[in-house]
Scaffold this active site. Sequence first.
Site, PDB file in Angstrom:
ATOM      1  N   HIS A   1      -2.104   1.461   7.551  1.00  0.00           N
ATOM      2  CA  HIS A   1      -2.240   1.307   6.203  1.00  0.00           C
ATOM      3  C   HIS A   1      -2.065   2.688   5.638  1.00  0.00           C
ATOM      4  CE1 HIS A   1      -4.030   0.000   2.562  1.00  0.00           C
ATOM      5  NE2 HIS A   1      -5.084   0.532   2.362  1.00  0.00           N
TER       6      HIS A   1
ATOM      7  N   ASN B   1      -8.399   3.788  -2.063  1.00  0.00           N
ATOM      8  CA  ASN B   1      -7.788   2.648  -1.377  1.00  0.00           C
ATOM      9  C   ASN B   1      -6.888   2.051  -2.660  1.00  0.00           C
ATOM     10  OD1 ASN B   1      -6.757   0.958   0.269  1.00  0.00           O
ATOM     11  ND2 ASN B   1      -8.882   0.652   1.049  1.00  0.00           N
TER      12      ASN B   1
ATOM     13  N   CYS C   1       0.930  -1.140  -0.180  1.00  0.00           N
ATOM     14  CA  CYS C   1       0.000   0.114   0.046  1.00  0.00           C
ATOM     15  C   CYS C   1       0.910   1.250   0.055  1.00  0.00           C
ATOM     16  CB  CYS C   1      -0.926   0.127   1.283  1.00  0.00           C
ATOM     17  SG  CYS C   1      -0.294  -0.323   2.808  1.00  0.00           S
TER      18      CYS C   1
END
Length: 292
Positions: A238, A258, A116
Amino acid sequence: MNISLLFSSCAVFIFLFSAYASEQTYFLNKDYISKINSVARTWKVGINFHPETPLKFILRLLGSKGVQASTTYLFKSNDPLYKTILSIPKEFDARKRWKNCTTIGTIRDQGNCGSCWAFSTSGAFADRLCIASNGKFNQLLSAEQVTSCCYRCGLGCQGGYPIKAWQYYNTRGLVTGGNFNSFQLVKDFPYVLVYENIQKDMMIYGPIESSFDVYDDFISYKSGVYSKTPNATYLGGHSVKCIGWGVERNVPYWLMMNSWNSTWGDGGYFKIRRGTNECKVEDSSTAGVPEY
Ligand SMILES: *[C@@H]1O[C@H](CO)[C@@H](O)[C@H](O)[C@H]1NC(C)=O
Ligand SMILES: *[C@@H]1O[C@H](CO)[C@@H](O)[C@H](O)[C@H]1NC(C)=O
Ligand SMILES: *[C@@H]1O[C@H](CO)[C@@H](O)[C@H](O)[C@H]1NC(C)=O
């Protein structure tokens, strides 16, 4: 093989399988999801992952080591251009502000890899290059390159530091997905943004990277403005791309992209509460200024 041996190895298998299965997905099951829906006031939950998705798979998606950036990094507190912003609009969406830069709204999928931190930073970097080049550069940059080649960034698919990814773009550059032109071109050292300047920096240079703490209720986010429900359990850090802000039913939010495919959440996007450091989201935004 005799029957008892067959039976016992089978029993071991069943035992292991059920232990593993029960570990899987307490927060993905229907009851848990409907419980969150009854508690969450400003957002809705739904099915993003198959209920039998292993816990390991979900935890692997959370690969940011950059929540609450360390003070050893450069914090950017000022920029001569910040003065040119006389007022902060109530709503801002980088996709609308820079319509020609189509990478800004391109949802990606990190797959089963904790990269990520590479998707968020390389995404914001590509967007900022597009903005700096007035739309001449309009391509994605390779998240794979930084995931597999930046040894200082962390542990590749097992997580990394967003600010170190920016540092890598600064010193080594990054190639586009399609060809091997490398784009380096960061004018100054990458920086961590202090809360007061996040909006100004985005209005001048474009999207940024934001890291935050993920709790088990977030995994099933579908719409609305997320804020952690009281009993949610912490899962990991994240990193995502922040492309704007707004206010929905009197609740201020950050608009985030995302990297869990467009099938996740609200078409791949989510909103998270703004102004209250929800899940530490305002402690750890990073960016760099590209020169085209
Ligand atoms: C989302 O997942 C589907 C199915 O695995 C895949 O075909 C598609 O390319 C993914 N989308 C993105 C943006 O990667
Ligand atoms: C942006 O797109 C519009 C419409 O396609 C075009 O006319 C304009 O020249 C583009 N701007 C830049 C800077 O590329
Ligand atoms: C949270 O957990 C506590 C203790 O287990 C319980 O009393 C309370 O009802 C729970 N709250 C919600 C909103 O689920």
